[in-house]
Design an enzyme around this catalytic site. Sequence first.
Site, PDB file in Angstrom:
ATOM      1  N   SER A  99       0.853  -1.176   0.000  1.00  0.00           N
ATOM      2  CA  SER A  99       0.000   0.000   0.000  1.00  0.00           C
ATOM      3  C   SER A  99       0.889   1.225   0.000  1.00  0.00           C
ATOM      4  CB  SER A  99      -0.894   0.048   1.243  1.00  0.00           C
ATOM      5  OG  SER A  99      -1.984  -0.825   1.134  1.00  0.00           O
TER       6      SER A  99
ATOM      7  N   CYS B 127      -5.587  17.994  -9.501  1.00  0.00           N
ATOM      8  CA  CYS B 127      -6.306  19.263  -9.611  1.00  0.00           C
ATOM      9  C   CYS B 127      -5.611  20.087 -10.702  1.00  0.00           C
ATOM     10  CB  CYS B 127      -6.226  20.084  -8.330  1.00  0.00           C
ATOM     11  SG  CYS B 127      -6.322  19.139  -6.833  1.00  0.00           S
TER      12      CYS B 127
ATOM     13  N   HIS C  66      -3.079   0.016  -3.802  1.00  0.00           N
ATOM     14  CA  HIS C  66      -3.102  -1.193  -2.983  1.00  0.00           C
ATOM     15  C   HIS C  66      -2.997  -2.357  -3.932  1.00  0.00           C
ATOM     16  CE1 HIS C  66      -4.354   1.484   0.075  1.00  0.00           C
ATOM     17  NE2 HIS C  66      -5.266   1.930  -0.755  1.00  0.00           N
TER      18      HIS C  66
ATOM     19  N   GLU D 260      -0.403  18.507  -7.068  1.00  0.00           N
ATOM     20  CA  GLU D 260      -1.714  18.519  -7.714  1.00  0.00           C
ATOM     21  C   GLU D 260      -2.686  17.548  -7.048  1.00  0.00           C
ATOM     22  OE1 GLU D 260       1.190  17.827  -9.103  1.00  0.00           O
ATOM     23  OE2 GLU D 260       1.662  19.619 -10.289  1.00  0.00           O
ATOM     24  N   SER D 261      -2.351  16.957  -5.925  1.00  0.00           N
ATOM     25  CA  SER D 261      -3.198  16.109  -5.066  1.00  0.00           C
ATOM     26  C   SER D 261      -2.504  14.810  -4.641  1.00  0.00           C
ATOM     27  CB  SER D 261      -4.580  15.830  -5.637  1.00  0.00           C
ATOM     28  OG  SER D 261      -5.385  16.980  -5.495  1.00  0.00           O
TER      29      SER D 261
END
Lengths: 162, 162
Positions: free
Chosen positions: B63, B91, B76, B70-71
């Site tokens: 994970s 974004c 997983h 930008e985010s």
Amino acid sequence: MDVKDDSTVVNLGRHLLAEFYDCNPNILNNLQLVQEAMLSAAIACGATVVDSKFHHFSPYGVSGAVIISESHLAIHTWPEYGYAAVDLFTCGTACDPRMAYEHLQEKFKSGSAYCSELKRGLINLSTQKMIESPFQLEAQSSTTTAAPHVVGSQQIAQPQEV
Amino acid sequence: MDVKDDSTVVNLGRHLLAEFYDCNPNILNNLQLVQEAMLSAAIACGATVVDSKFHHFSPYGVSGAVIISESHLAIHTWPEYGYAAVDLFTCGTACDPRMAYEHLQEKFKSGSAYCSELKRGLINLSTQKMIESPFQLEAQSSTTTAAPHVVGSQQIAQPQEV
């Protein structure tokens, strides 16, 4: 294939997409408060926190992720719009991401929120093979509270750097 | 409200949910390879990496999340099923998460993949107000390659701890 009606089909991942509207912008712009909310949300839903990473963007906004033994929680906030997009991804039955959703709605003082639950990674238990498909939308719901916040960038105080 | 036909409505976030099937299980179970793939995917789509955190689970699975300006990107993996669930959230217009999707499909040697694109955080530019709604599904697509992998837990070599 109608996977919903097949009892031998289960999903490896349970993914809640939460849209928190009408939140307190000063909370959404405060790295420490957002991080604390996300970590306590992980605990509230019964998850085990492995690690986390958060970042404050200038002038507004916080992004971050919490790695849990059961997968992850992620957030992006737009304080100037009183909005936060949150993803709560869990595996197994040890934790319930809806508890994290409810916890965050309260922590962010969200006046209106939407929760979409997706199934990720469908597997046929009889054959032990993956069912190759996009995500499946399981449910959608919304909740509102009586005391919405008036949001606007002029209200946002710049938090101290953490 | 039909937000699709309203040109004054834009979305703050662009969220790709990727399902990678029929992947090389030894790649999916190797923390270093998964981390390298996710970091290079961020660069491939034009994002700026801020930080990252990855974790290997015993006996199988990785994970992790990459925080980008930008985010974020999150993953997983279930090596025993040759499956990886990936989220690519961006974004603005500086980066294209579809480039990251294509990059990861190649890196994981995925024989079959699905990509769902969601709009998160709809805002009416005329009023500068959020449109309170769940996510909007923008598009779904799938891609297959000619050389699928045979997956099974017996094939997975345990990687060295990193």
